[in-house]
Enzyme design. Sequence first.
Site, PDB file in Angstrom:
ATOM      1  N   LYS A  69      40.956 -83.776 -39.395  1.00 44.57           N
ATOM      2  CA  LYS A  69      42.172 -83.522 -38.618  1.00 44.57           C
ATOM      3  C   LYS A  69      41.819 -83.134 -37.181  1.00 44.57           C
ATOM      4  O   LYS A  69      42.452 -83.581 -36.232  1.00 44.57           O
ATOM      5  CB  LYS A  69      43.006 -82.423 -39.293  1.00 44.57           C
ATOM      6  CG  LYS A  69      43.684 -82.917 -40.573  1.00 44.57           C
ATOM      7  CD  LYS A  69      44.276 -81.798 -41.414  1.00 44.57           C
ATOM      8  CE  LYS A  69      44.813 -82.339 -42.742  1.00 44.57           C
ATOM      9  NZ  LYS A  69      45.227 -81.317 -43.685  1.00 44.57           N
ATOM     10  N   GLN A 122      45.051 -74.752 -44.008  1.00 43.31           N
ATOM     11  CA  GLN A 122      44.554 -75.695 -45.008  1.00 43.31           C
ATOM     12  C   GLN A 122      44.646 -75.051 -46.396  1.00 43.31           C
ATOM     13  O   GLN A 122      44.242 -73.909 -46.576  1.00 43.31           O
ATOM     14  CB  GLN A 122      43.093 -76.073 -44.687  1.00 43.31           C
ATOM     15  CG  GLN A 122      42.517 -77.133 -45.594  1.00 43.31           C
ATOM     16  CD  GLN A 122      43.194 -78.494 -45.435  1.00 43.31           C
ATOM     17  OE1 GLN A 122      43.514 -78.923 -44.326  1.00 43.31           O
ATOM     18  NE2 GLN A 122      43.434 -79.183 -46.532  1.00 43.31           N
ATOM     19  N   ASP A 172      53.018 -78.419 -39.854  1.00 41.88           N
ATOM     20  CA  ASP A 172      52.680 -78.999 -41.160  1.00 41.88           C
ATOM     21  C   ASP A 172      53.888 -78.924 -42.102  1.00 41.88           C
ATOM     22  O   ASP A 172      53.832 -79.400 -43.232  1.00 41.88           O
ATOM     23  CB  ASP A 172      51.484 -78.224 -41.754  1.00 41.88           C
ATOM     24  CG  ASP A 172      50.694 -79.042 -42.761  1.00 41.88           C
ATOM     25  OD1 ASP A 172      50.770 -80.290 -42.714  1.00 41.88           O
ATOM     26  OD2 ASP A 172      50.015 -78.448 -43.609  1.00 41.88           O
TER      27      ASP A 172
END
Length: 288
Positions: A58, A102, A125
């Site tokens: 990412k 994450q 996200d």
Amino acid sequence: MSVTQTAQLMDGRGLAERIVKEAAAKAAEISRRTGAGPCLATVLVGEDPASVAYVRMKRARCARAGIQSRHIGLPAATTTAELIGTLAELSGDPEVHGILLQHPCGPHIDERAAFEAIAPEKDVDGVTMRSFAAMSFALPGFVSCTPGGIVRLLEAYDVGLAGKRAVVVGRSAILGKPVGMLLLAKDATVTYCHSRTADLPAIVREADVVVAAVGRPRLIRGEDIKPGAVVIDAGYNPGNVGDVDFDTARARAGLITPVPGGVGPMTIAVLLAQTVEAAANQLGIGEH
Ligand code: NAP
């Protein structure tokens, strides 16, 4: 005589490239107009190899699109309170425009509490309850990236959803549930399936659109795909295997996503696009 058709592949890689190119152009414009480039903070607890690889990928994609990233690696023994402290600090940092935690973070962390420490305007996200609610009410906000990517793929291939029967297999908070809400917003008739669903194949057989979001290799079999259906495989299992049995499903579907090269690249593209949008909003040149 049985007629075998071959589905058209949905090229997530190509579409993702176009989305990232657009995000890169916007990032450059933001830098030019404000002197500050978009910045994504990535937070990782522990050193799980798959998570380390995802974060690295990412960040590399960010760099290629001219988006800065700041990585915060926390020890595996980090407590929920410490993680919340880090996320709250990043939420208040004007130089950070988007935050990615994450996950999975480990069994000792209250992941929901940690997600909720992310400021909604930086939730690129799309993991907070507020983002989920905004999406469900069709209000401005950031969508969970994989569902957002799936909908963009469907739009790019002109898949009409109004009145169509959509079956979503999986109901996780970041994937199954939100993708069903997005399909509902597009007037599909949505059925959710999960581990307690009775006779999954019978339900899949009725679907005009199938979204597989399970994490079980080749769970969805070609013989259960309605001829001409659209098959979206979000699953990603070891060995580059999806949740759909690709070869047999391809012989019956109208459109199908490959694994890899379908949904996966779209997820990162949406993350980058939303980071740029968040930066534009926070720097006062956004559309919302
Ligand atoms: P998850 O949190 O483990 O959820 C899996 C869902 O599948 C659950 O709702 C579970 O039901 C359901 N399920 C499990 N076994 C089933 C069965 N035999 N029949 C029907 N439903 C079943 O997983 P996730 O995070 O949503 O991820 C799902 C898959 O998508 C994984 O392969 C993951 O790697 C992939 N993924 C890909 C991307 C990407 O960027 N391409 C992003 C995220 C995830 P219950 O709720 O009843 O337990």
